[in-house]
Design a protein around this motif. Structure first.
Motif, PDB file in Angstrom:
ATOM      1  N   ASP A   1       0.826  -1.208   0.000  1.00 59.45           N
ATOM      2  CA  ASP A   1       0.000   0.000   0.000  1.00 59.45           C
ATOM      3  C   ASP A   1       0.857   1.253   0.000  1.00 59.45           C
ATOM      4  OD1 ASP A   1      -2.430  -1.455   0.162  1.00 59.45           O
ATOM      5  OD2 ASP A   1      -2.142  -1.708   2.322  1.00 59.45           O
ATOM      6  N   ILE A   2       1.827   1.279   0.919  1.00 59.15           N
ATOM      7  CA  ILE A   2       2.646   2.477   1.078  1.00 59.15           C
ATOM      8  C   ILE A   2       4.100   2.076   1.330  1.00 59.15           C
ATOM      9  CG2 ILE A   2       0.656   3.693   2.070  1.00 59.15           C
ATOM     10  CD1 ILE A   2       2.082   3.606   4.774  1.00 59.15           C
ATOM     11  N   HIS A   3       4.967   3.076   1.288  1.00 64.06           N
ATOM     12  CA  HIS A   3       6.398   2.886   1.542  1.00 64.06           C
ATOM     13  C   HIS A   3       6.821   3.870   2.615  1.00 64.06           C
ATOM     14  CE1 HIS A   3      10.755   2.557   0.634  1.00 64.06           C
ATOM     15  NE2 HIS A   3      10.766   3.868   0.766  1.00 64.06           N
ATOM     16  N   ILE A   4       7.597   3.393   3.574  1.00 59.24           N
ATOM     17  CA  ILE A   4       8.186   4.274   4.587  1.00 59.24           C
ATOM     18  C   ILE A   4       9.677   3.977   4.663  1.00 59.24           C
ATOM     19  CG2 ILE A   4       8.226   4.970   7.016  1.00 59.24           C
ATOM     20  CD1 ILE A   4       5.318   4.065   7.233  1.00 59.24           C
ATOM     21  N   GLY A   5      10.489   4.979   4.379  1.00 60.28           N
ATOM     22  CA  GLY A   5      11.933   4.834   4.489  1.00 60.28           C
ATOM     23  C   GLY A   5      12.469   5.758   5.565  1.00 60.28           C
ATOM     24  N   ILE A   6      13.238   5.225   6.488  1.00 58.35           N
ATOM     25  CA  ILE A   6      13.831   6.016   7.567  1.00 58.35           C
ATOM     26  C   ILE A   6      15.335   5.824   7.480  1.00 58.35           C
ATOM     27  CG2 ILE A   6      13.923   6.406  10.062  1.00 58.35           C
ATOM     28  CD1 ILE A   6      11.095   5.187  10.215  1.00 58.35           C
ATOM     29  N   ASN A   7      16.037   6.865   7.075  1.00 56.66           N
ATOM     30  CA  ASN A   7      17.442   6.735   6.703  1.00 56.66           C
ATOM     31  C   ASN A   7      18.353   7.599   7.565  1.00 56.66           C
ATOM     32  OD1 ASN A   7      16.811   5.156   4.262  1.00 56.66           O
ATOM     33  ND2 ASN A   7      15.907   7.070   3.549  1.00 56.66           N
ATOM     34  N   PRO A   8      19.480   7.052   7.993  1.00 58.11           N
ATOM     35  CA  PRO A   8      20.489   7.874   8.665  1.00 58.11           C
ATOM     36  C   PRO A   8      21.263   8.672   7.632  1.00 58.11           C
ATOM     37  CG  PRO A   8      21.296   5.633   8.424  1.00 58.11           C
ATOM     38  CD  PRO A   8      19.886   5.640   7.884  1.00 58.11           C
ATOM     39  N   GLY A   9      21.691   9.855   8.004  1.00 58.00           N
ATOM     40  CA  GLY A   9      22.497  10.673   7.094  1.00 58.00           C
ATOM     41  C   GLY A   9      23.972  10.494   7.372  1.00 58.00           C
ATOM     42  N   PHE A  10      24.777  10.469   6.304  1.00 55.62           N
ATOM     43  CA  PHE A  10      26.214  10.274   6.465  1.00 55.62           C
ATOM     44  C   PHE A  10      27.033  11.459   5.960  1.00 55.62           C
ATOM     45  CE2 PHE A  10      24.421   6.023   6.245  1.00 55.62           C
ATOM     46  CZ  PHE A  10      25.010   5.421   7.346  1.00 55.62           C
ATOM     47  N   SER A  11      26.461  12.218   5.058  1.00 61.04           N
ATOM     48  CA  SER A  11      27.240  13.267   4.415  1.00 61.04           C
ATOM     49  C   SER A  11      27.571  14.396   5.385  1.00 61.04           C
ATOM     50  CB  SER A  11      26.470  13.840   3.216  1.00 61.04           C
ATOM     51  OG  SER A  11      27.190  14.907   2.648  1.00 61.04           O
ATOM     52  N   LYS A  12      28.792  14.874   5.289  1.00 65.36           N
ATOM     53  CA  LYS A  12      29.207  16.038   6.071  1.00 65.36           C
ATOM     54  C   LYS A  12      29.099  17.315   5.238  1.00 65.36           C
ATOM     55  CE  LYS A  12      32.423  13.257   8.823  1.00 65.36           C
ATOM     56  NZ  LYS A  12      33.842  13.034   9.176  1.00 65.36           N
ATOM     57  N   VAL A  13      28.460  17.216   4.079  1.00 67.88           N
ATOM     58  CA  VAL A  13      28.307  18.377   3.210  1.00 67.88           C
ATOM     59  C   VAL A  13      27.494  19.436   3.932  1.00 67.88           C
ATOM     60  CG1 VAL A  13      27.353  19.226   1.053  1.00 67.88           C
ATOM     61  CG2 VAL A  13      28.435  16.985   1.139  1.00 67.88           C
ATOM     62  N   ARG A  14      28.017  20.629   3.957  1.00 67.19           N
ATOM     63  CA  ARG A  14      27.310  21.710   4.639  1.00 67.19           C
ATOM     64  C   ARG A  14      27.085  22.924   3.739  1.00 67.19           C
ATOM     65  NH1 ARG A  14      26.047  18.199   7.191  1.00 67.19           N
ATOM     66  NH2 ARG A  14      26.360  17.720   9.401  1.00 67.19           N
ATOM     67  N   ALA A  15      27.736  22.963   2.572  1.00 67.32           N
ATOM     68  CA  ALA A  15      27.604  24.136   1.711  1.00 67.32           C
ATOM     69  C   ALA A  15      27.864  23.757   0.266  1.00 67.32           C
ATOM     70  CB  ALA A  15      28.571  25.237   2.154  1.00 67.32           C
ATOM     71  N   VAL A  16      27.297  24.571  -0.637  1.00 63.62           N
ATOM     72  CA  VAL A  16      27.512  24.461  -2.072  1.00 63.62           C
ATOM     73  C   VAL A  16      27.970  25.820  -2.569  1.00 63.62           C
ATOM     74  CG1 VAL A  16      26.448  24.063  -4.323  1.00 63.62           C
ATOM     75  CG2 VAL A  16      25.791  22.641  -2.370  1.00 63.62           C
TER      76      VAL A  16
END
Length: 423
Positions: free
Chosen positions: A340-355
């Motif tokens: 019926d539905i999808h639930i994704g719960i993901n940890p973040g790894f990137s240290k990106v803070r700016a572009v």
């Protein structure tokens, strides 16, 4: 030119499930902080500088639907085609444009990613939309693509190598007894979730709606602790509660069959796809958060103990069958699963803070609709946890993505108020 890189069986899954009206790319929305606006030429120059950093940035696929996929390594990437500008008037317009791009398949055999820089026509902040085909990477390894844009020295960029230069993730085989037990658990759980289901099915229109929201990670952790729950349990319960408060088209579903991603790579060091899919059965007509938590806790305990996700793992020792037959089997398997539905719960790894000197305020993931008509994908990263919602409006009604966000935010607010009252 043909690529020396070979895709793995798990990568092929997303080519088998990909259709013209249901493309299998995920996306990341980067909200930039207020300040001087970036120009498209600056962004293109950054990507042009980085595109040869890792081969995965030049990988595309020829064919891959009913004809066997051929991996292609592009020698000269057309940056002007892969990095494009767009203007938006307000949040609703931004979300409409993101939804349109989410409906639109990435061209083949060009490199399987695209970047759009959204600039406000009047007032507001800029957004960057990165789309990547799931055959190249799951969401965890997708952190590698941040290297196309991220500020940082050559040493800083080495943090992305584990998601770009590691061998493509493979599962050689699963022990027969473990596989047998997993299949039994999956089948029993699938049957247990069959009763009382009335959630609208994914249609073939190809239409999508997108909504974005976020919450304080600190507040979420506090609310979860106050309810004696993990953040994972709490978020599953909060989503179930929000869906129960405002079911699509006013028709509640006693149960919700949910696909829940589970990574097979506990080291979080891979290229490609290490994600497996488990099923959980949530309550579909129960606004009470405590009752949702009770169900969510039991479901996650079942997944941890029985590992039903292994029953669907794409392994190296699977029988070799013709590509179109494999595609037909993948489609039939998804149809039988009937989520019926999808639930994704993901940890973040990137240290990106700016572009390019502009800080990133939030990063929000959005997922493809793989056999289901509703998806919410979260990213727990630093002080903010973001949620990307994708719906099939032909199934759930126009505006349901926004309706869900309103009710989800309400559930989170009320949980925080209850926490304060219990102190």
């Amino acid at each position: 030119m043909s690529s020396p890189v070979e895709l793995a069986p798990a990568d092929f899954t997303y080519l088998h499930l990909d259709t013209a009206r249901s493309p299998m790319h995920w996306a990341m929305v980067l909200e930039l902080a207020p300040g001087p606006q970036l120009h498209i030429d600056e962004v293109r120059a950054r990507v042009r500088e980085r595109v040869r950093l890792f081969d995965i940035f030049r990988l595309g696929v020829r064919n891959g639907r009913w004809r066997r996929a051929e991996v292609v390594l592009t020698e000269q990437v057309d940056i002007d085609r892969h990095v494009t500008p767009a203007a938006y008037t307000d949040a609703a317009d931004l979300h409409r444009q993101i939804a349109t791009l989410h409906e639109t398949a990435l061209p083949r055999p060009e490199p399987f990613w695209h970047i759009t820089l959204f600039t406000p026509a009047d007032t507001g902040v800029q957004y960057v939309l990165l789309r990547v085909h799931h055959a190249l990477s799951d969401g965890i390894a997708g952190a590698a693509f941040a290297a196309l844009l991220a500020d940082g020295s050559a040493e800083d960029l080495t943090e992305f190598e584990r998601f770009a230069t590691s061998p493509r993730y493979r599962i050689a085989e699963i022990e027969p007894e473990v596989l047998k037990a997993s299949k039994t658990a999956f089948e029993e759980h699938w049957k247990a979730g069959a009763a009382g289901r009335a959630w609208p099915k994914l249609t073939g229109t190809g239409r999508r709606e997108v909504a974005l929201t976020s919450a304080s990670t600190r507040d979420l952790r506090r609310a979860a602790r106050n309810h004696g729950a993990s953040v994972h349990e709490f978020l599953l319960a909060a989503i179930g509660s929000a869906l129960s408060l405002a079911p699509p088209r006013g028709t509640g579903s006693e149960q919700l069959r949910v696909t829940l991603p589970v990574t097979h790579d506990q080291a979080f060091r891979h290229t490609g796809n290490a994600v497996l899919v488990s099923l959980v059965n949530l309550l579909g007509s129960e606004p009470a958060l405590d009752k949702q938590l009770e169900r969510a806790r039991a479901e996650l305990a079942f997944v941890a103990a029985e590992r039903p996700e292994l029953s669907l793992a794409a392994t190296d020792n699977a029988p070799k069958i013709p590509w179109p037959v494999h595609r037909a089997i993948a489609g039939a398997s998804m149809k039988r699963m009937s989520p019926d539905i999808h639930i994704g719960i993901n940890p973040g790894f990137s240290k990106v803070r700016a572009v390019l000197g502009t800080p990133i305020a939030t990063l929000t993931p959005i997922s493809p609709l793989v056999g289901y008509s509703f998806s919410v994908t979260s990213l727990i990263l630093g002080g903010r946890t973001s949620f990307g919602i994708v719906t099939d409006p032909a199934a759930l009604a126009d505006g349901y993505a926004v309706t869900f966000v309103e009710n989800f935010d309400r559930v989170l607010r009320e949980a925080a108020v209850q926490e304060g009252a219990n102190r």
